[in-house]
Design an enzyme around this catalytic site. Structure first.
Site, PDB file in Angstrom:
ATOM      1  NE  ARG A 257     -87.669 -51.849 -62.592  1.00  0.00           N
ATOM      2  CZ  ARG A 257     -88.220 -51.604 -61.607  1.00  0.00           C
ATOM      3  NH1 ARG A 257     -88.346 -50.244 -61.087  1.00  0.00           N
ATOM      4  NH2 ARG A 257     -89.142 -52.600 -61.350  1.00  0.00           N
TER       5      ARG A 257
ATOM      6  CE  LYS B  50     -91.437 -50.306 -55.975  1.00  0.00           C
ATOM      7  NZ  LYS B  50     -91.931 -48.839 -56.558  1.00  0.00           N
TER       8      LYS B  50
HETATM    9  C1  LIG Z   1     -93.223 -48.271 -56.113  1.00  0.00           C
HETATM   10  C2  LIG Z   1     -94.039 -46.676 -56.149  1.00  0.00           C
HETATM   11  C3  LIG Z   1     -95.358 -46.515 -56.030  1.00  0.00           C
HETATM   12  C4  LIG Z   1     -96.208 -47.841 -55.578  1.00  0.00           C
HETATM   13  O1  LIG Z   1     -97.532 -47.137 -54.970  1.00  0.00           O
HETATM   14  P1  LIG Z   1     -98.674 -48.807 -54.277  1.00  0.00           P
HETATM   15  O2  LIG Z   1     -99.877 -47.158 -53.924  1.00  0.00           O
HETATM   16  O3  LIG Z   1     -97.484 -49.383 -53.397  1.00  0.00           O
HETATM   17  O4  LIG Z   1     -98.788 -48.751 -55.208  1.00  0.00           O
HETATM   18  C5  LIG Z   1     -95.396 -44.831 -55.578  1.00  0.00           C
HETATM   19  N1  LIG Z   1     -94.762 -44.723 -56.704  1.00  0.00           N
HETATM   20  C6  LIG Z   1     -92.978 -44.704 -57.035  1.00  0.00           C
HETATM   21  C7  LIG Z   1     -92.190 -43.791 -57.274  1.00  0.00           C
HETATM   22  C8  LIG Z   1     -92.880 -46.406 -56.698  1.00  0.00           C
HETATM   23  O5  LIG Z   1     -91.417 -46.123 -56.856  1.00  0.00           O
END
Ligand SMILES: *Cc1c(COP(=O)(O)O)cnc(C)c1O
Length: 433
Positions: free
Chosen positions: A392, A224
């Site tokens: 968003r 991200k």
């Molecule tokens: C993006 C996000 C994830 C993503 O988890 P992955 O295991 O990488 O798919 C998990 N928790 C939160 C709060 C997120 O924003």
């Protein structure tokens, strides 16, 4: 009234504007989805070629030593540690957020079982990212715990002696609301509750001080705001006072004290290395370096303080322009106006029933119509109870300009005024929203 010229003047004064040159962004695209998948650092393509052609192609197996593949999870962890207020040697990049959350929640559940066996609850937010809740449900099954889901305003009162673990996400993915990590952690600790923080929407986006807040465990992802690339490995941290109390449950050979002794019995490595499991995706992990290097570059411009200042200025401007130019089209604001409660994104709402034929909210179609114009945000389905869908928009201060914000809102205004979003092609739901 804010004008385009005002926005251009803000760009002219922006001390961070040179950082945009570190990113490969297609012409004609205003990218407001760096909170979902960060943009590509320019250095990444050359780094990919180097890893594939040199390190893998020519170095072959020797690259584990010669190119330092074996120490990459810890080297990247050391580089990023100060950005979330922890020390070098306490953080590793490895696996995914979901997997790392399973490791730390299990470690916390084992500690709670030993220290406070009567506590049977894990608390979290109902609108937490679902994978966090799904992983918690699995840990609850294994350890005989109960997952209690709360609204944000219910958290303070829910911190009682029945609770073993608080598992919260610092910045909410759906609303952009930021919790007070220090205050919640202090209140939880006063009741003997362990605190696990998910930093997916915080890492690289807002100031974080895990040790200042005295947190117990943390996880977060790197694709991200850290711009590590699709599927780049996540990070995991455990406070030094807890790190050696238990194995984490995925006791693979990379977490062994001496993996290359090839002994039959598991002996966990001391420290955070025990949170490694198996062989990592080295190509992907190597590209993450390029994302972290950009953050290191920002230190000469004031680092996270400067990034945060610009991020808040961008989100303030977006909110003001939407209210000024898009009033009367059924948009609401889900993101807090209060700076101390806001992450680096703005979430607009639309009520169900405002869509084509009154079927849905129209939010998905509005986002699709914006994407067709090169303004990339995303859509998140409403949580049912409130009948509010979310549009968003993430604002990454590394590469989003004030003029971008102006143009994005102007496109939004045109999409709403012309009702182009009602076209059938914008109302076809894709597999990934
Ligand atoms: C993006 C996000 C994830 C993503 O988890 P992955 O295991 O990488 O798919 C998990 N928790 C939160 C709060 C997120 O924003």
């Amino acid at each position: 009234m804010i004008t385009l010229q005002d926005c251009q003047a803000l760009d002219a004064k922006d001390t961070l504007r040179a950082l945009r040159a570190h990113f490969e962004l297609p012409d004609g695209v205003i990218y407001l989805d760096g909170n979902s998948l960060g943009a590509q650092p320019k250095a990444a393509a050359a780094r990919a070629l180097q890893v594939v052609q040199q390190e893998w192609g020519k170095g072959l197996i020797r690259s584990w030593n010669d190119a330092g593949w074996i120490s990459l999870p810890t080297r990247l962890g050391d580089q990023f540690a100060p950005w979330i207020g922890v020390d070098a040697g306490e953080l590793v990049f490895t696996d995914t957020t979901s997997i790392n959350l399973y490791k730390v929640l299990t470690a916390a559940a084992r500690i709670a079982r030993e220290d406070a066996p009567t506590r049977k609850k894990i608390i979290s937010e109902r609108s937490n990212f679902p994978t966090d809740l799904y992983i918690a449900q699995s840990v609850c099954q294994e350890y005989g715990l109960e997952l209690v889901l709360l609204e944000p305003e219910e958290i303070a009162d829910a911190l009682t002696e029945e609770v073993a673990i608080s598992m919260l996400t610092h910045v909410n993915y759906r609303t952009g609301a930021m919790l007070d990590m220090a205050a919640i952690t202090a209140a939880a600790h006063a009741k003997g509750i362990l605190c696990v923080w998910d930093l997916c929407h915080s890492a690289g986006a807002v100031p974080v001080d895990l040790k200042g807040a005295d947190a117990d465990f943390a996880v977060g992802c790197s694709y991200k705001y850290l711009n590590g690339g699709p599927g780049s490995p996540a990070f995991v941290w455990a406070h030094p006072r807890l790190i050696n109390r238990f194995w984490q449950p995925l006791s693979g050979w990379f977490g062994h004290a001496a993996p290359f002794q090839f002994t039959p019995d598991y002996q966990p490595a001391p420290g955070i290395n025990r949170y490694l499991c198996g062989t990592q995706p080295l190509v992907s992990m190597s590209l993450l370096q390029c994302g972290l290097d950009v953050f290191t570059q920002t230190e000469k411009y004031g680092g996270m303080r400067a990034l945060r200042r610009k991020s808040l200025a961008l989100t303030d401007l977006f909110i003001a322009l939407v209210e000024q130019r898009c009033a009367g089209y059924g948009l609401g604001l889900a993101t807090p106006r209060e700076h101390s409660q806001r992450g680096s994104q703005v979430c607009l709402t639309r009520e169900e029933g405002l869509g084509v034929d009154g079927k849905d909210s129209g939010a998905y179609a509005i986002i699709q119509a914006l994407i067709a114009r090169g303004v990339v945000g995303d859509f998140r389905k409403g949580d049912g109870a409130k009948h509010l869908d979310i549009l968003r928009f993430g604002f990454t201060p590394l590469y989003v300009s004030f003029e971008d914000v102006w143009c994005a809102v102007e496109h939004l205004r045109q999409v709403l005024e012309s009702e182009k979003w009602k076209r059938p092609e914008f109302n076809q739901i894709n597999a990934v929203t």
